[in-house]
Design a protein around this motif. Structure first.
Motif, PDB file in Angstrom:
ATOM      1  N   GLU A 112       0.843  -1.196   0.000  1.00  0.00           N
ATOM      2  CA  GLU A 112       0.000   0.000   0.000  1.00  0.00           C
ATOM      3  C   GLU A 112       0.877   1.244   0.000  1.00  0.00           C
ATOM      4  OE1 GLU A 112      -3.959   2.022   2.069  1.00  0.00           O
ATOM      5  OE2 GLU A 112      -3.372  -0.017   2.594  1.00  0.00           O
ATOM      6  N   ILE A 113       0.322   2.326  -0.541  1.00  0.00           N
ATOM      7  CA  ILE A 113       0.975   3.629  -0.603  1.00  0.00           C
ATOM      8  C   ILE A 113       0.354   4.565   0.427  1.00  0.00           C
ATOM      9  CG2 ILE A 113       1.292   5.698  -2.046  1.00  0.00           C
ATOM     10  CD1 ILE A 113       1.270   3.839  -4.499  1.00  0.00           C
ATOM     11  N   GLY A 114       1.197   5.285   1.162  1.00  0.00           N
ATOM     12  CA  GLY A 114       0.732   6.391   1.990  1.00  0.00           C
ATOM     13  C   GLY A 114       0.014   6.036   3.267  1.00  0.00           C
ATOM     14  N   LEU A 115       0.397   4.951   3.926  1.00  0.00           N
ATOM     15  CA  LEU A 115      -0.189   4.628   5.228  1.00  0.00           C
ATOM     16  C   LEU A 115       0.384   5.540   6.310  1.00  0.00           C
ATOM     17  CD1 LEU A 115      -0.160   0.723   5.137  1.00  0.00           C
ATOM     18  CD2 LEU A 115      -2.160   2.214   5.057  1.00  0.00           C
ATOM     19  N   MET A 116      -0.307   5.578   7.427  1.00  0.00           N
ATOM     20  CA  MET A 116       0.155   6.322   8.588  1.00  0.00           C
ATOM     21  C   MET A 116       0.725   5.347   9.617  1.00  0.00           C
ATOM     22  SD  MET A 116      -0.582   9.310   7.613  1.00  0.00           S
ATOM     23  CE  MET A 116      -1.179  10.726   8.506  1.00  0.00           C
ATOM     24  N   LYS A 137      13.065  -1.553  -0.722  1.00  0.00           N
ATOM     25  CA  LYS A 137      13.594  -2.661   0.076  1.00  0.00           C
ATOM     26  C   LYS A 137      14.327  -2.172   1.315  1.00  0.00           C
ATOM     27  CE  LYS A 137      14.880  -6.483  -2.028  1.00  0.00           C
ATOM     28  NZ  LYS A 137      15.611  -7.431  -2.909  1.00  0.00           N
ATOM     29  N   GLY A 138      14.002  -0.962   1.762  1.00  0.00           N
ATOM     30  CA  GLY A 138      14.593  -0.408   2.965  1.00  0.00           C
ATOM     31  C   GLY A 138      13.630  -0.476   4.129  1.00  0.00           C
ATOM     32  N   ASP A 139      14.004   0.195   5.222  1.00  0.00           N
ATOM     33  CA  ASP A 139      13.188   0.144   6.439  1.00  0.00           C
ATOM     34  C   ASP A 139      12.523   1.482   6.748  1.00  0.00           C
ATOM     35  OD1 ASP A 139      15.355   1.664   7.162  1.00  0.00           O
ATOM     36  OD2 ASP A 139      15.942   0.422   8.883  1.00  0.00           O
ATOM     37  N   LYS A 140      12.269   2.277   5.726  1.00  0.00           N
ATOM     38  CA  LYS A 140      11.681   3.603   5.923  1.00  0.00           C
ATOM     39  C   LYS A 140      10.170   3.607   5.739  1.00  0.00           C
ATOM     40  CE  LYS A 140      15.748   5.391   6.586  1.00  0.00           C
ATOM     41  NZ  LYS A 140      16.161   5.763   7.956  1.00  0.00           N
ATOM     42  N   PHE A 141       9.534   2.481   5.970  1.00  0.00           N
ATOM     43  CA  PHE A 141       8.081   2.407   5.758  1.00  0.00           C
ATOM     44  C   PHE A 141       7.306   3.316   6.707  1.00  0.00           C
ATOM     45  CE2 PHE A 141       9.959  -1.490   7.518  1.00  0.00           C
ATOM     46  CZ  PHE A 141       9.603  -1.384   8.860  1.00  0.00           C
ATOM     47  N   MET A 142       7.794   3.502   7.925  1.00  0.00           N
ATOM     48  CA  MET A 142       7.086   4.380   8.856  1.00  0.00           C
ATOM     49  C   MET A 142       7.209   5.839   8.439  1.00  0.00           C
ATOM     50  SD  MET A 142       5.620   2.661  11.441  1.00  0.00           S
ATOM     51  CE  MET A 142       5.745   3.384  13.081  1.00  0.00           C
ATOM     52  N   GLU A 143       8.280   6.185   7.738  1.00  0.00           N
ATOM     53  CA  GLU A 143       8.474   7.555   7.271  1.00  0.00           C
ATOM     54  C   GLU A 143       7.781   7.822   5.947  1.00  0.00           C
ATOM     55  OE1 GLU A 143      10.828   5.603   8.403  1.00  0.00           O
ATOM     56  OE2 GLU A 143      11.897   6.647  10.009  1.00  0.00           O
ATOM     57  N   THR A 144       7.902   6.890   4.987  1.00  0.00           N
ATOM     58  CA  THR A 144       7.309   7.106   3.672  1.00  0.00           C
ATOM     59  C   THR A 144       5.829   6.760   3.637  1.00  0.00           C
ATOM     60  OG1 THR A 144       7.791   4.866   2.892  1.00  0.00           O
ATOM     61  CG2 THR A 144       9.507   6.529   2.574  1.00  0.00           C
ATOM     62  N   GLY A 145       5.413   5.840   4.506  1.00  0.00           N
ATOM     63  CA  GLY A 145       4.039   5.354   4.462  1.00  0.00           C
ATOM     64  C   GLY A 145       3.821   4.273   3.432  1.00  0.00           C
ATOM     65  N   ASN A 146       4.885   3.858   2.739  1.00  0.00           N
ATOM     66  CA  ASN A 146       4.783   2.837   1.691  1.00  0.00           C
ATOM     67  C   ASN A 146       5.249   1.490   2.228  1.00  0.00           C
ATOM     68  OD1 ASN A 146       4.082   4.979   0.000  1.00  0.00           O
ATOM     69  ND2 ASN A 146       6.224   5.346  -0.543  1.00  0.00           N
ATOM     70  N   VAL A 147       4.410   0.475   2.091  1.00  0.00           N
ATOM     71  CA  VAL A 147       4.666  -0.827   2.701  1.00  0.00           C
ATOM     72  C   VAL A 147       4.568  -1.937   1.662  1.00  0.00           C
ATOM     73  CG1 VAL A 147       3.878  -2.493   4.420  1.00  0.00           C
ATOM     74  CG2 VAL A 147       3.783  -0.069   4.929  1.00  0.00           C
ATOM     75  N   LEU A 148       5.545  -2.850   1.721  1.00  0.00           N
ATOM     76  CA  LEU A 148       5.554  -4.050   0.887  1.00  0.00           C
ATOM     77  C   LEU A 148       5.911  -5.219   1.806  1.00  0.00           C
ATOM     78  CD1 LEU A 148       5.485  -5.324  -1.995  1.00  0.00           C
ATOM     79  CD2 LEU A 148       7.953  -4.906  -2.078  1.00  0.00           C
ATOM     80  N   THR A 149       5.065  -6.243   1.859  1.00  0.00           N
ATOM     81  CA  THR A 149       5.316  -7.322   2.808  1.00  0.00           C
ATOM     82  C   THR A 149       4.820  -8.672   2.302  1.00  0.00           C
ATOM     83  OG1 THR A 149       4.987  -8.057   5.095  1.00  0.00           O
ATOM     84  CG2 THR A 149       3.162  -6.857   4.066  1.00  0.00           C
ATOM     85  N   PRO A 193       3.409  13.607   1.662  1.00  0.00           N
ATOM     86  CA  PRO A 193       2.708  14.601   2.502  1.00  0.00           C
ATOM     87  C   PRO A 193       1.643  13.971   3.388  1.00  0.00           C
ATOM     88  CG  PRO A 193       2.926  15.396   0.247  1.00  0.00           C
ATOM     89  CD  PRO A 193       3.363  13.962   0.245  1.00  0.00           C
ATOM     90  N   VAL A 194       1.044  12.857   2.958  1.00  0.00           N
ATOM     91  CA  VAL A 194      -0.008  12.245   3.753  1.00  0.00           C
ATOM     92  C   VAL A 194       0.532  11.352   4.842  1.00  0.00           C
ATOM     93  CG1 VAL A 194      -1.669  12.302   1.867  1.00  0.00           C
ATOM     94  CG2 VAL A 194      -0.219  10.294   2.151  1.00  0.00           C
ATOM     95  N   ALA A 195       1.818  11.090   4.864  1.00  0.00           N
ATOM     96  CA  ALA A 195       2.389  10.219   5.882  1.00  0.00           C
ATOM     97  C   ALA A 195       2.826  11.032   7.085  1.00  0.00           C
ATOM     98  CB  ALA A 195       3.572   9.436   5.317  1.00  0.00           C
ATOM     99  N   ALA A 196       2.948  10.365   8.193  1.00  0.00           N
ATOM    100  CA  ALA A 196       3.405  11.011   9.407  1.00  0.00           C
ATOM    101  C   ALA A 196       4.193  10.024  10.230  1.00  0.00           C
ATOM    102  CB  ALA A 196       2.217  11.544  10.223  1.00  0.00           C
TER     103      ALA A 196
END
Length: 276
Positions: free
Chosen positions: A205-209, A232-244, A270-273
């Motif tokens: 998903e794109i843009g999760l919080m 393939k990095g660990d910045k999912f909490m910052e970008t809001g983009n998740v692949l799992t 912008p929609v991520a936090a």
């Protein structure tokens, strides 16, 4: 059970009980738009207050990051509770039975425990770092699906930020070619829990919080899955983009979406936090 995880379970169940009292009274609820295709009800706010009250009483020095209340308190011990009191509000308001309470505890930015509670099914997913993930005391493992043939994937549309829709649809098109199907149920927290317990083979998903995914991320990691951002990095909490997914399927999913990852998706949306 770990004391902090036990307290999170208590808070999640209390919020779930509150939510269920309103399931048949949705028409009487006050609903307020927060943004494009984004709504909050008085149930969301009440449930978050209930969670915070229970956790604050037990841990007065901890801070909170909630979907409705934002940042509350100063974490003197670097503990932050990340809370989504009702993930899937739109589903709840339409009587679509796919929503959940999500609570995670971060210590110095690392997720230490997580709880996802589905009050409709009364299913409780829990995870403790290093202690595994469970569904009602049953140990969870991600699936062993090693290819797209027969795989069932989950996703969420970038409905709050239409700027990413073209990139998303390209990913969707290429992932859908060889899979058994793709599901969009409307609660990222439950989607992630379903990856952890094997009901879904993978998810993106794109843009999760942070409150959408924190608990689910730990569930998957403790169930043997891989969670990354779109590089393939660990910045999912910052970008809001998740692949799992499991390691093999994750690699295939990454290869498939990589050509469609735009520059805009490589940086914080912008929609991520993120927790402060």
């Amino acid at each position: 059970m770990d004391p902090m995880l036990n307290m999170a379970v208590r808070a999640a169940r209390a919020a779930g009980d509150l939510i269920m009292r309103y399931v048949d009274r949705v028409d009487s609820l006050k609903v307020t738009p927060k943004g494009r295709n984004d709504f909050v009800s008085e149930v969301d706010r009440q449930a978050e207050r209930e969670i915070v009250a229970i956790l604050h009483k037990a841990y007065p020095d901890h801070a909170f990051l909630g979907e409705e209340g934002g940042r509350q308190g100063l974490a003197r011990g670097d503990y932050v509770w990340v809370i989504d009191p009702l993930d899937g509000t739109t589903n709840f308001l339409h009587g679509f039975p796919q929503f959940a309470v999500s609570i995670a505890l971060l210590h110095k930015g690392r997720i230490e425990c997580g709880v996802i509670y589905d009050p409709m099914r009364q299913e409780l997913f829990t995870a403790k770092r290093g202690g595994g993930a469970t569904l009602e005391s049953r140990r969870l493992r991600v699936t062993r699906q090693n290819g797209f043939k027969g795989a069932l994937l989950g996703t969420g549309f970038p409905f709050k930020d239409q700027r990413q829709m073209d990139a998303y649809l390209a990913m969707f098109r290429d992932l859908a070619k060889d899979t058994a199907g793709i599901r969009r149920a409307g609660s990222a927290a439950l989607d992630l829990a379903y990856v952890a317990c094997g009901r879904l083979d993978g998810f993106w998903e794109i843009g999760l919080m942070p409150w959408d995914m924190a608990a689910g991320i730990l569930l998957i990691q403790e169930a043997g899955g891989i969670v990354t951002d779109f590089e393939k990095g660990d910045k999912f909490m910052e970008t809001g983009n998740v692949l799992t997914a499991n390691p093999r399927l994750h690699a295939l999913m990454y290869e498939t979406i990589a050509p469609h990852v735009t520059d805009a998706l490589r940086f914080k949306l912008p929609v991520a936090a993120e927790p402060e």
